[in-house]
Motif scaffolding. Structure first.
Motif, PDB file in Angstrom:
ATOM      1  N   UNK A  58      26.473  32.177  53.693  1.00  0.00           N
ATOM      2  CA  UNK A  58      26.543  30.728  53.485  1.00  0.00           C
ATOM      3  C   UNK A  58      27.672  30.402  52.505  1.00  0.00           C
ATOM      4  N   UNK A  59      28.170  29.169  52.512  1.00  0.00           N
ATOM      5  CA  UNK A  59      29.261  28.815  51.592  1.00  0.00           C
ATOM      6  C   UNK A  59      28.937  29.087  50.128  1.00  0.00           C
ATOM      7  N   UNK A  60      27.708  28.792  49.687  1.00  0.00           N
ATOM      8  CA  UNK A  60      27.344  29.036  48.286  1.00  0.00           C
ATOM      9  C   UNK A  60      27.322  30.531  47.961  1.00  0.00           C
ATOM     10  N   UNK A  61      26.840  31.347  48.909  1.00  0.00           N
ATOM     11  CA  UNK A  61      26.822  32.794  48.683  1.00  0.00           C
ATOM     12  C   UNK A  61      28.242  33.339  48.582  1.00  0.00           C
ATOM     13  N   UNK A  62      29.131  32.850  49.451  1.00  0.00           N
ATOM     14  CA  UNK A  62      30.517  33.317  49.413  1.00  0.00           C
ATOM     15  C   UNK A  62      31.188  32.894  48.105  1.00  0.00           C
ATOM     16  N   UNK A  63      30.901  31.684  47.635  1.00  0.00           N
ATOM     17  CA  UNK A  63      31.470  31.226  46.357  1.00  0.00           C
ATOM     18  C   UNK A  63      31.003  32.101  45.200  1.00  0.00           C
ATOM     19  N   UNK A  64      29.734  32.517  45.224  1.00  0.00           N
ATOM     20  CA  UNK A  64      29.219  33.388  44.160  1.00  0.00           C
ATOM     21  C   UNK A  64      29.970  34.718  44.146  1.00  0.00           C
ATOM     22  N   UNK A  65      30.255  35.278  45.321  1.00  0.00           N
ATOM     23  CA  UNK A  65      30.997  36.537  45.377  1.00  0.00           C
ATOM     24  C   UNK A  65      32.465  36.348  45.009  1.00  0.00           C
ATOM     25  N   UNK A  66      33.000  35.167  45.250  1.00  0.00           N
ATOM     26  CA  UNK A  66      34.353  34.889  44.790  1.00  0.00           C
ATOM     27  C   UNK A  66      34.426  34.978  43.267  1.00  0.00           C
ATOM     28  N   UNK A  67      33.394  34.513  42.591  1.00  0.00           N
ATOM     29  CA  UNK A  67      33.377  34.570  41.128  1.00  0.00           C
ATOM     30  C   UNK A  67      33.274  36.007  40.632  1.00  0.00           C
ATOM     31  N   UNK A  68      32.690  36.874  41.449  1.00  0.00           N
ATOM     32  CA  UNK A  68      32.628  38.292  41.078  1.00  0.00           C
ATOM     33  C   UNK A  68      33.958  39.006  41.299  1.00  0.00           C
ATOM     34  N   UNK A  69      34.867  38.329  41.981  1.00  0.00           N
ATOM     35  CA  UNK A  69      36.185  38.932  42.191  1.00  0.00           C
ATOM     36  C   UNK A  69      36.502  39.279  43.626  1.00  0.00           C
ATOM     37  N   UNK A  70      35.662  38.882  44.601  1.00  0.00           N
ATOM     38  CA  UNK A  70      35.927  39.187  46.002  1.00  0.00           C
ATOM     39  C   UNK A  70      37.105  38.347  46.499  1.00  0.00           C
ATOM     40  N   UNK A  71      38.106  39.004  47.078  1.00  0.00           N
ATOM     41  CA  UNK A  71      39.295  38.290  47.555  1.00  0.00           C
ATOM     42  C   UNK A  71      39.315  38.155  49.066  1.00  0.00           C
ATOM     43  N   UNK A  72      38.462  38.912  49.766  1.00  0.00           N
ATOM     44  CA  UNK A  72      38.452  38.879  51.230  1.00  0.00           C
ATOM     45  C   UNK A  72      37.178  38.202  51.718  1.00  0.00           C
ATOM     46  N   UNK A  73      37.044  38.157  53.044  1.00  0.00           N
ATOM     47  CA  UNK A  73      35.832  37.591  53.633  1.00  0.00           C
ATOM     48  C   UNK A  73      34.691  38.584  53.460  1.00  0.00           C
ATOM     49  N   UNK A  74      33.487  38.086  53.279  1.00  0.00           N
ATOM     50  CA  UNK A  74      32.328  38.957  53.074  1.00  0.00           C
ATOM     51  C   UNK A  74      31.716  39.399  54.396  1.00  0.00           C
ATOM     52  N   UNK A  75      31.861  38.586  55.440  1.00  0.00           N
ATOM     53  CA  UNK A  75      31.281  38.929  56.736  1.00  0.00           C
ATOM     54  C   UNK A  75      31.945  40.186  57.284  1.00  0.00           C
ATOM     55  N   UNK A 113      12.409  45.602  48.990  1.00  0.00           N
ATOM     56  CA  UNK A 113      12.283  44.241  48.477  1.00  0.00           C
ATOM     57  C   UNK A 113      12.498  44.288  46.966  1.00  0.00           C
ATOM     58  N   UNK A 114      13.699  43.924  46.527  1.00  0.00           N
ATOM     59  CA  UNK A 114      14.037  44.038  45.111  1.00  0.00           C
ATOM     60  C   UNK A 114      14.899  42.865  44.663  1.00  0.00           C
ATOM     61  N   UNK A 115      15.021  42.732  43.348  1.00  0.00           N
ATOM     62  CA  UNK A 115      15.942  41.771  42.749  1.00  0.00           C
ATOM     63  C   UNK A 115      16.842  42.507  41.783  1.00  0.00           C
ATOM     64  N   UNK A 116      18.091  42.078  41.705  1.00  0.00           N
ATOM     65  CA  UNK A 116      19.055  42.724  40.837  1.00  0.00           C
ATOM     66  C   UNK A 116      20.053  41.670  40.371  1.00  0.00           C
ATOM     67  N   UNK A 117      20.655  41.927  39.222  1.00  0.00           N
ATOM     68  CA  UNK A 117      21.685  41.028  38.700  1.00  0.00           C
ATOM     69  C   UNK A 117      22.977  41.817  38.532  1.00  0.00           C
ATOM     70  N   UNK A 118      24.071  41.251  39.036  1.00  0.00           N
ATOM     71  CA  UNK A 118      25.371  41.913  39.031  1.00  0.00           C
ATOM     72  C   UNK A 118      26.309  41.146  38.106  1.00  0.00           C
ATOM     73  N   UNK A 119      27.065  41.895  37.293  1.00  0.00           N
ATOM     74  CA  UNK A 119      28.049  41.291  36.393  1.00  0.00           C
ATOM     75  C   UNK A 119      29.427  41.849  36.708  1.00  0.00           C
ATOM     76  N   UNK A 120      30.414  40.955  36.821  1.00  0.00           N
ATOM     77  CA  UNK A 120      31.794  41.387  37.051  1.00  0.00           C
ATOM     78  C   UNK A 120      32.725  40.241  36.692  1.00  0.00           C
ATOM     79  N   UNK A 121      33.813  40.553  35.997  1.00  0.00           N
ATOM     80  CA  UNK A 121      34.831  39.575  35.619  1.00  0.00           C
ATOM     81  C   UNK A 121      34.233  38.379  34.876  1.00  0.00           C
ATOM     82  N   UNK A 122      33.247  38.646  34.059  1.00  0.00           N
ATOM     83  CA  UNK A 122      32.640  37.582  33.273  1.00  0.00           C
ATOM     84  C   UNK A 122      31.669  36.710  34.031  1.00  0.00           C
ATOM     85  N   UNK A 123      31.390  37.032  35.291  1.00  0.00           N
ATOM     86  CA  UNK A 123      30.454  36.256  36.104  1.00  0.00           C
ATOM     87  C   UNK A 123      29.167  37.053  36.305  1.00  0.00           C
ATOM     88  N   UNK A 124      28.073  36.343  36.487  1.00  0.00           N
ATOM     89  CA  UNK A 124      26.759  36.954  36.707  1.00  0.00           C
ATOM     90  C   UNK A 124      26.173  36.376  37.986  1.00  0.00           C
TER      91      UNK A 124
END
Length: 509
Positions: A206-223, A254-265
């Motif tokens: 979804x657009x919001x999920x892709x935006x969250x990964x952009x903040x982690x530093x993803x430069x390409x498409x996630x799909x 079935x788990x939850x996790x928090x990822x930190x990268x480039x100052x984003x969580x």
């Protein structure tokens, strides 16, 4: 408003294990409502008149609504609250069929009973208790079709995921038996959603999920990318990639996790989709929590700063007390030496409060330890040959710092007054009795000494200690102070104080 446990215990024959399963389902069914764009109404079989503890499927005589959930992604089909409503068998045919045949039942044509088109669907709830499987209720899923339009790719993904979750509920695979408790603020559907296939590769973002990964530093498409490997690379810190981390993000558990990268969580919640005993993929709920984590860090920094300030104030007060004590030893005038020693005790009682605050993460204090230290400190001034037995009965409990500091000083003054005037030269018993309600606290300081003089008037007394006590009690804390003779001999002083501190302002002394 009746609660889920109340309705289940009064109106049904479900046992405690069934209730716990319903609790787990209801705590997580907002996910199904949002993915379905539909209202969810939970119906369970009504208790039979003969009080039977179990029933065959065909013996249900009525249904009780024990919970209801509206979607945040679409219009509701039921503006009114249905919880507590009872309907007889036959009034809602889809529920009867779903219960009897143990399968999901869908309706072809929408209903128009409330003036709006509603598509109905019933999902049986199968609970698994160890090796036992038991039908315990039915979820009525109602979709408001008044705003129906051609669905987008996002909506189609939502609906497909909702269909898979509904099938898992009917098979007793959701809520997940034995799954860990969710984080306090678990991601929701609108925060961001990924659909992952059985190999762990993203098939929709979804657009919001892709935006969250952009903040982690993803430069390409996630799909098309492997979710576990991509996330591990983004959060890589120079350490070897944890295979369990990659497996978890592949939807194996079935788990939850928090990822930190480039100052984003980013917070991720993985939900495996298992239908007919086979894992067909998983969904991942994504939430960008960067601002929340930075705010948490700021609060931790602020708390540490406040504790450090209290520590330094305590040190400074102890330095002042040491200087006053040194000056008192040099004085040859008894009255002056006694006045300085009283000042040392007053400063010491305040230092005790600040010392406690320097070890607590908030402005709340367990006052019992402070009270015991103040009582012990006051008893140290008596001569060794005079035996005094100070003791405390009752508990102060946790007090705000704005109240704790004045009470510590009041207690110091009253104890000192009892030791110097009531018990001087004779010894005896000194007692602090505490009683507390939700709104007020009462403190009685009593001794079995000589008692009050016949002409004693606390309003006109010129003692500095009594003036401090009266000012702190009445003007700062908004309480009352009562002096009297103790039954059986001695003196009793009773403080009655509200537990809400007065607004901060200038002190009248």
């Amino acid at each position: 408003m009746p609660t889920l446990p109340d309705l289940v215990r009064r109106q049904t024959d479900l046992d405690q294990r069934d209730l716990e399963w319903l609790h787990a389902l209801v705590s997580d069914w907002q996910l199904l409502a949002d993915l379905s764009f539909a209202d969810l109404v939970l119906w369970v079989p009504q208790k039979r008149p003969d009080g039977a503890a179990s029933w065959p499927p065909k013996a249900v005589e009525g249904w009780v609504c024990v919970a209801q959930m509206r979607p945040t992604t679409g219009p509701t089909a039921y503006p009114d609250d249905l919880v507590g409503r009872i309907v007889r068998t036959g009034k809602r045919g889809l529920i009867d069929v779903a219960w009897r045949e143990r399968r999901i039942v869908r309706e072809g044509d929408p209903e128009w009973g409330s003036g709006i088109p509603v598509r109905e669907e019933s999902i049986p709830i199968l609970a698994r208790h160890g090796g036992e499987a038991k039908m315990i209720g039915v979820i009525q899923r109602s979709t408001n079709l008044s705003s129906a339009r051609t669905p987008s790719r996002l909506e189609l993904t939502y609906l497909q995921s909702a269909s898979d979750l509904a099938q898992m509920i009917a098979e007793g695979r959701f809520p997940v038996p034995g799954a860990e408790a969710n984080l306090i603020r678990s991601p929701r559907v609108g925060d961001g959603l990924l659909r992952v296939d059985r190999t762990g590769r993203v098939v929709y973002a979804s657009p919001n999920a892709l935006s969250a990964y952009r903040r982690l530093g993803l430069a390409t498409d996630l799909v098309g990318e492997h979710l576990g490997e991509t996330t591990a690379e983004l959060s890589e810190t120079g350490q070897p990639i944890d295979e369990s981390f990659i497996g978890m993000l592949s939807g194996k558990a079935h788990r939850e996790v928090e990822v930190e990268a480039h100052g984003a969580f980013v917070q991720l919640r993985m939900i495996p989709l298992i239908v007919a005993g086979e894992q067909i993929g998983s969904i991942a709920l994504i939430r960008d929590v960067t601002e929340l984590r930075w705010r948490d860090r700021e609060l931790l920094t602020k708390d540490a700063t406040i504790r450090e300030i209290h520590h330094r104030v305590k040190n400074n007060l102890q330095t002042v007390a040491a200087l006053l004590r040194l000056q008192a030893r040099r004085l040859r005038v008894p009255e002056g030496r006694e006045a300085l020693e009283e000042a040392v005790r007053r400063v010491g009682s305040i230092a005790i409060v600040h010392e406690t605050l320097s070890h607590t993460p908030d402005e709340l204090i367990d006052f019992d330890e402070i009270a015991d230290r103040v009582i012990a400190m006051s008893g140290e001034v008596m001569a060794l040959e005079i035996r005094v037995h100070p003791r405390r009965r009752g508990s102060f409990g946790v007090l705000p710092a704005a109240i704790a500091s004045p009470i510590a000083m009041i207690l110091t003054e009253l104890l000192q007054n009892a030791l110097q005037h009531g018990l001087a030269g004779r010894g005896g018993t000194l007692e602090v009795v505490v009683s507390r309600t939700e709104e007020r606290i009462s403190v009685e300081v009593s001794d079995d000494g000589v008692g009050l003089p016949p002409d004693f008037d606390p309003e006109s007394a010129d003692s500095l200690g009594l003036q401090i006590v009266r000012t702190l009690t009445e003007s700062e804390l908004g309480g009352s102070l009562k002096f009297g003779n103790r039954e059986g001999g001695g003196t009793s002083v009773v403080l009655d104080l509200p537990l809400e501190p007065r607004p901060a302002g200038p002190r009248p002394y």
